[in-house]
Design an enzyme around this catalytic site. Structure first.
Site, mmCIF file in Angstrom:
data_model
loop_
_atom_site.group_PDB
_atom_site.id
_atom_site.type_symbol
_atom_site.label_atom_id
_atom_site.label_comp_id
_atom_site.label_asym_id
_atom_site.label_seq_id
_atom_site.Cartn_x
_atom_site.Cartn_y
_atom_site.Cartn_z
ATOM 1 N N MET A 55 1.675 3.341 1.941
ATOM 2 C CA MET A 55 2.600 3.392 3.439
ATOM 3 C C MET A 55 3.535 2.369 3.873
ATOM 4 O O MET A 55 4.432 2.604 4.234
ATOM 5 C CB MET A 55 1.289 3.381 4.926
ATOM 6 C CG MET A 55 0.834 4.297 4.771
ATOM 7 S SD MET A 55 1.657 6.455 5.104
ATOM 8 C CE MET A 55 -0.145 6.968 5.043
ATOM 9 N N LYS B 87 4.352 -5.976 8.328
ATOM 10 C CA LYS B 87 3.851 -5.294 7.512
ATOM 11 C C LYS B 87 5.633 -4.102 8.451
ATOM 12 O O LYS B 87 5.713 -3.628 9.215
ATOM 13 C CB LYS B 87 3.120 -3.788 8.016
ATOM 14 C CG LYS B 87 2.945 -3.090 7.761
ATOM 15 C CD LYS B 87 2.066 -1.611 8.844
ATOM 16 C CE LYS B 87 0.457 -2.001 8.337
ATOM 17 N NZ LYS B 87 -0.403 -1.254 8.938
ATOM 18 N N ASP C 298 -10.852 3.659 11.286
ATOM 19 C CA ASP C 298 -10.784 3.295 9.452
ATOM 20 C C ASP C 298 -11.217 1.764 9.583
ATOM 21 O O ASP C 298 -10.944 0.950 8.531
ATOM 22 C CB ASP C 298 -9.218 3.361 9.670
ATOM 23 C CG ASP C 298 -9.381 3.659 7.758
ATOM 24 O OD1 ASP C 298 -10.063 4.014 7.727
ATOM 25 O OD2 ASP C 298 -8.191 3.316 7.889
ATOM 26 N N GLY D 161 0.614 -1.049 0.207
ATOM 27 C CA GLY D 161 -0.372 0.201 -0.485
ATOM 28 C C GLY D 161 0.652 1.274 0.695
ATOM 29 O O GLY D 161 2.485 1.103 -0.138
#
Length: 794
Positions: free
Chosen positions: A25, A42, A136, A23
């Site tokens: 980020m 991540k 979110d 993505g």
């Protein structure tokens, strides 16, 4: 997706296997831990690594995700927000995202839609109870796993009592699923914003489009703030549910507890039946003990239980609990503060949290009277308890259904030829120790509350030789024949949780409502304490400690009010411990969820009289007894997060003095232990287990580390000891055995279940029935094997 040229081979020591996605980020990779558990890592992109504002936001994400590791979220396994390239590893959740599912298969309906709604409401409930707002919630952040929906990505979440970090000049979020207040004043959003987002997500799941969809994000944002939602295509039952959640005024929206109760009142297939308030909502709570003698009967034939219903009976295994079942709503300020207090106490929630040691839920063991929890000198074998196996024993594994079939994690206590277990969705179950055959199960009708688990067993069973004596000379459990099984029940109404006493045949002796602030005051949810045949608890009004005889009729044997201006919680180092304590704090500190000056008091078990106050400086937590002295550990905080422990103290009840010692290594340097399992005194030493599976054995009298070893079991529980061996377990069912003297690894077993759960503050998942090792794992799984023939890794 295969790794690409330029991708790293490993991150944080975890070898990478594949790319899961990328993505704006960062990139997400699939990796495995040393024990074979799959994790998603991540890794933040290079261009953000030097952006201090972004790093701060990433630290928030890691902190929030650690706190909310629960049944419907992805548990954090490891993280390094300070690395050259920050990263975070979470349990890998296999399955499509909600957006992928709708794109490929169209809108959801019936039972599938209801299961999604209940799971997401449960996830938000757990998230909000630890003081976090997700901010979110959208279809791509919901993974549909085989065990139910999982909420992921806390990248813009925040602590509800912290100032929001909004990156300069940017509105962060996804407009079709954002609340009006998030678009207008993003620094001021609270849990109500997530409720709004959940409603938009459910509309999307049911129709394939959001209630404010437009041709551009700007028009969408305008409609979110100013226009009414488009709900004409939404099924009538769901529409009645989501309309109040989409109110422009946050104060008009229901809480997640209220929303979950309404969802659970709907038909299983989310049909078109009318929607109304569940029966019994708002009913007054009777704080008196319910005595159910003779009110319900049961027969056991070949392990099958048949029922003749009685009043107020909790549903049993196989019984139809009806469609009117609801979660614990209106839980009252005591339990609500107790969940809020997890923020300050840093007790992260899980699929299943704290439970019992060998004879009860207490962190410390009563080493003098319980040989299962004491070192036995030279062990007869490398991993032998020195006791025989149950007659006819063969390795076994069972799964116990909970009241709402929500994956849970039990804790177990062996007694005689049987094993008694309980958890958030199970008041108690009785299993045969030889083969795991379920003899009966009493299920909790409401949705399990994370952190409330089995209390223990009082009295003796046939074949037991323990003869513990209660205060006043009464044998433990003497007021009833056989042992008394004590667990928690989460009602399906607005009533508070209850402590429940059962006979060894599963008949209910009595039940009583609970109050108090055990999580905040003691660092774990332990609303009921078993001590020498008595059940100690705080009354629903949160004003006094009450004692009931476990094997009696549940009537209050004594009641002792808190000292003026304070809140207290009872604490017993073990169910047969010689002494009983109370941990207290000022009402102002409890209300502020900041315990800075706790007060320790001895409690007379005969009548509840409180001894002289012993002030403690700092956030100290009791963890057990050693050499007749109470052992406490001092928490080390990073903001509002529990970072670990820095010191140990012992209280001498004979002198009334407290001796404090910093944790020190063999070379005398200070040692800071990071957060992990519940610190536990066992085999005469204090044991800390870090999240990565590293164990430190500490002399509680000096604070010196005796040895430190790696178990190889991440998120290991607190240990138990038998035959000179320490046993550790994890939610995956993996078990490690270490030599109690030097920490050398004796053996380690393979994982048993694929569990997304991890648990900060985990109490012992292992108990022993003679030579049989009994282990509780995720998904209500319990299994047993021979300590001398463990299922070791190849």
């Amino acid at each position: 997706m295969r790794l690409r040229s330029g991708d790293p081979e490993a991150i944080g020591g975890y070898p990478l296997e594949a790319r899961l996605g990328a993505g704006g980020m960062g990139t997400v990779y699939l990796a495995r831990t040393a024990s074979g558990r799959r994790v998603a890592i991540k890794l933040i992109h290079q261009q953000f690594a030097d952006d201090e504002e972004f790093r701060t936001r990433f630290r928030q994400e890691v902190s929030a995700a650690r706190r909310v590791s629960g049944a419907f979220t992805a548990a954090v396994v490891d993280a390094d927000p300070e690395g050259a390239l920050p990263w975070m590893a979470t349990a890998y959740i296999e399955g499509p995202t909600l957006s992928e599912r709708i794109e490929s298969g169209g809108p959801l309906g019936g039972a599938e839609l209801r299961a999604l709604a209940v799971g997401l409401a449960e996830a938000l409930r757990d998230i909000h109870r630890v003081g976090v707002v997700h901010r979110d919630l959208k279809p791509s952040n919901v993974v549909l796993s085989a065990e139910g929906p999982r909420v992921i990505d806390f990248g813009i979440s925040r602590a509800a009592d912290h100032q929001t970090l909004t990156m300069t000049g940017r509105v962060i979020g996804t407009p079709p699923f954002m609340s009006p207040e998030q678009l207008q004043a993003p620094r001021d959003v609270g849990p109500e914003s997530d409720v709004f987002s959940l409603a938009t997500l459910l509309v999307f799941a049911a129709t394939g489009q959001g209630p404010f969809d437009a041709d551009s994000p700007y028009i969408t944002a305008y409609q979110v703030v100013h226009e009414e939602p488009k709900l004409s295509e939404v099924p009538a039952v769901l529409r009645a549910l989501v309309e109040p959640c989409l109110a422009k005024d946050p104060g008009e929206r229901p809480s997640t507890d209220e929303l979950l109760a309404r969802l659970l009142a709907l038909p299983e297939d989310f049909g078109m039946a009318g929607f109304g308030t569940p029966a019994g909502a708002g009913a007054a709570v009777d704080s008196a003990t319910q005595v159910l003698g003779g009110g319900a009967r049961a027969e056991v034939r070949a392990g099958v239980r048949t029922e003749v219903p009685g009043p107020e009976r909790a549903p049993r295994e196989g019984a139809d609990s009806g469609t009117g079942s609801r979660t614990l709503t209106g839980i009252g300020p005591g339990l609500r503060r107790r969940w809020r207090s997890v923020l300050a106490a840093a007790v992260a929630v899980t699929a299943v949290a704290s439970g019992v040691t060998l004879l009860g839920p207490d962190r410390g063991a009563d080493h003098g009277s319980d040989p299962q929890n004491a070192a036995q000198g030279e062990p007869p074998g490398p991993a032998s308890t020195g006791k025989p196996l149950p007659e006819g024993f063969a390795p076994w594994q069972v799964s116990v259904r909970g009241g709402k079939d929500i994956p849970d994690e039990l804790r177990c206590v062996p007694r005689g030829a049987d094993v008694y277990c309980g958890g958030g969705g199970v008041v108690a179950t009785r299993l045969r120790a030889a083969d795991g055959k379920p003899l009966w199960t009493v299920r909790s009708p409401g949705v399990p509350a994370n952190g409330m688990h089995f209390v223990g067993v009082a009295g003796t069973a046939s074949g037991d030789t323990a003869t513990s004596t209660a205060a006043g000379g009464n044998p433990e459990g003497s007021e009833g024949s056989g042992p008394t099984v004590v667990g928690y029940r989460i009602p399906d109404s607005a009533a508070p949780p209850q402590v429940v006493a059962l006979t060894e045949d599963g008949e209910e002796r009595w039940s009583a409502p609970l109050g108090g602030e055990s999580t905040l005051l003691m660092g774990r949810t332990q609303s009921a304490v078993l001590h020498r045949g008595d059940v100690l608890s705080v009354d629903p009004g949160g004003s006094r400690i009450e004692a009931r005889r476990a094997g009696g009729d549940g009537s209050v044997r004594w009641s002792r009010p808190f000292p003026s201006g304070t809140q207290c919680a009872p604490y017993a180092p073990g169910p047969r411990a010689a002494r009983l304590y109370a941990i207290c704090a000022s009402t102002a500190e409890v209300d502020a969820v900041q315990i800075r000056r706790p007060i320790l008091r001895l409690v007379d078990p005969a009548d509840g009289r409180l001894g002289e106050p012993v002030p403690l400086k700092g956030p100290w937590r009791p963890v057990g007894e050693a050499d007749g002295k109470l052992v406490l550990v001092q928490e080390r905080m990073a903001g509002l997060d529990l970072a670990g422990y820095a010191a140990v103290a012992v209280f001498n009840p004979r002198t009334g003095k407290v001796s404090e010692h910093a944790l020190r290594g063999a070379d005398g340097d200070d040692v800071e232990v990071t957060d992990g399992a519940a610190p536990t005194v066992v085999a005469g030493a204090l044991h800390f287990v870090e999240q990565n599976g590293r164990v430190h054995s500490v002399d509680p009298a000096t604070g010196r580390v005796r040895w430190s070893r790696q178990t190889g079991v991440e998120w290991a529980s607190a240990p138990v000891a038998a035959g000179g061996v320490l046993y550790f377990g994890s939610a995956s069912g993996r078990v490690a055995a270490l030599d109690v003297r030097d920490g050398d690894l004796v053996w380690a077993s393979q994982p048993r279940v694929e569990s997304p759960g991890s648990e900060t503050g985990a109490t012992a998942r292992v108990s022993l029935a003679g030579r049989a090792v009994i282990v509780s794992a995720g998904g209500n799984t319990v299994f047993g094997f021979d300590a001398e023939r463990p299922p070791v890794e190849d």
